[in-house]
Design a protein around this motif. Sequence first.
Motif, PDB file in Angstrom:
ATOM      1  N   ALA A 193      -5.054   0.418  -8.849  1.00  0.00           N
ATOM      2  CA  ALA A 193      -3.882  -0.065  -8.104  1.00  0.00           C
ATOM      3  C   ALA A 193      -3.994   0.311  -6.627  1.00  0.00           C
ATOM      4  CB  ALA A 193      -2.595   0.486  -8.715  1.00  0.00           C
ATOM      5  N   LEU A 194      -4.532   1.482  -6.333  1.00  0.00           N
ATOM      6  CA  LEU A 194      -4.750   1.878  -4.937  1.00  0.00           C
ATOM      7  C   LEU A 194      -5.897   1.084  -4.324  1.00  0.00           C
ATOM      8  CD1 LEU A 194      -4.298   5.756  -5.156  1.00  0.00           C
ATOM      9  CD2 LEU A 194      -2.699   4.089  -4.194  1.00  0.00           C
ATOM     10  N   PHE A 205      -7.445   0.738  -0.455  1.00  0.00           N
ATOM     11  CA  PHE A 205      -7.936   2.103  -0.271  1.00  0.00           C
ATOM     12  C   PHE A 205      -9.358   2.243  -0.804  1.00  0.00           C
ATOM     13  CE2 PHE A 205      -3.308   2.802  -0.218  1.00  0.00           C
ATOM     14  CZ  PHE A 205      -3.201   3.439   1.001  1.00  0.00           C
ATOM     15  N   THR A 206     -10.170   3.024  -0.083  1.00  0.00           N
ATOM     16  CA  THR A 206     -11.533   3.315  -0.511  1.00  0.00           C
ATOM     17  C   THR A 206     -11.508   4.425  -1.556  1.00  0.00           C
ATOM     18  OG1 THR A 206     -11.880   5.061   1.138  1.00  0.00           O
ATOM     19  CG2 THR A 206     -12.377   2.762   1.818  1.00  0.00           C
ATOM     20  N   ASP A 207     -12.639   4.633  -2.203  1.00  0.00           N
ATOM     21  CA  ASP A 207     -12.709   5.713  -3.188  1.00  0.00           C
ATOM     22  C   ASP A 207     -12.452   7.071  -2.536  1.00  0.00           C
ATOM     23  OD1 ASP A 207     -13.122   3.944  -5.256  1.00  0.00           O
ATOM     24  OD2 ASP A 207     -15.276   4.258  -5.346  1.00  0.00           O
ATOM     25  N   ARG A 208     -12.991   7.305  -1.348  1.00  0.00           N
ATOM     26  CA  ARG A 208     -12.722   8.571  -0.642  1.00  0.00           C
ATOM     27  C   ARG A 208     -11.227   8.715  -0.390  1.00  0.00           C
ATOM     28  NH1 ARG A 208     -14.520  12.671   3.135  1.00  0.00           N
ATOM     29  NH2 ARG A 208     -12.586  13.786   3.528  1.00  0.00           N
ATOM     30  N   ALA A 217       0.831  -1.209   0.000  1.00  0.00           N
ATOM     31  CA  ALA A 217       0.000   0.000   0.000  1.00  0.00           C
ATOM     32  C   ALA A 217       0.864   1.258   0.000  1.00  0.00           C
ATOM     33  CB  ALA A 217      -0.939  -0.011   1.200  1.00  0.00           C
ATOM     34  N   ASP A 218       1.927   1.269   0.801  1.00  0.00           N
ATOM     35  CA  ASP A 218       2.821   2.429   0.847  1.00  0.00           C
ATOM     36  C   ASP A 218       3.480   2.670  -0.514  1.00  0.00           C
ATOM     37  OD1 ASP A 218       2.236   2.693   3.552  1.00  0.00           O
ATOM     38  OD2 ASP A 218       4.137   1.831   4.231  1.00  0.00           O
ATOM     39  N   VAL A 219       3.964   1.610  -1.136  1.00  0.00           N
ATOM     40  CA  VAL A 219       4.609   1.726  -2.453  1.00  0.00           C
ATOM     41  C   VAL A 219       3.595   2.221  -3.484  1.00  0.00           C
ATOM     42  CG1 VAL A 219       5.735   0.453  -4.333  1.00  0.00           C
ATOM     43  CG2 VAL A 219       6.396   0.015  -1.951  1.00  0.00           C
ATOM     44  N   ALA A 220       2.367   1.705  -3.422  1.00  0.00           N
ATOM     45  CA  ALA A 220       1.337   2.131  -4.365  1.00  0.00           C
ATOM     46  C   ALA A 220       1.038   3.624  -4.228  1.00  0.00           C
ATOM     47  CB  ALA A 220       0.067   1.305  -4.164  1.00  0.00           C
TER      48      ALA A 220
END
Length: 191
Positions: free
Chosen positions: A137-138, A143-146, A112-115
């Motif tokens: 990719a997120l 990750f949510t859309d918000r 997640a951090d790299v993304a």
Amino acid sequence: MIVIPPAPDEVEGHAADMYASDLAADGFVFGHTRAMALNPEAHAAFEALVRAVVPSIGVRVFELATLGAARGIRSSHCLLAHGRKTLRAGVMDEHQLTRLGRDYRDADLDAADVAVMAYAEKLSTDAAAMTDADSQALRDVGFTDRQIVDITLAAAVRNYFSRSLLALAVPRDAVPGIDGELEEALLTPCS
């Protein structure tokens, strides 16, 4: 610097608060603060946008998006300042931040951090080439859309601030607590 910033005795309101904050924390007023004090209302709006995006993504993701964007822009001001904020917030230690500066893909960050960093860097280097796949990719790492919107805004607000400093030829100050190997690593993309 292209603009002539106000002297400490010439500022009031938000601009005076900006100067006072730098003086209290570091004993001097940073060049970027002096430049932005010429339009304190714009600086206050910038700070309000930051405060609006951090709650959904947290300080860690905000700082990673900021560092990814600053890397893409090649903003030494923001790489150093947010490197220090990353350390002070306990987001990571100096060793990992040094590794991140050299190559965030090889800094023991999670997916997640790299993304986040890759997304912010691409937004800062070639936003017109971004597609649904970049947002996906997120989403794929949780990750949510918000949160995707707020990661985008975090990177975009860094573009606004960093590009303003670059365009105004604001000199880079030494950032207390960032020197030696860490400074060199953070500035690697700026070489």
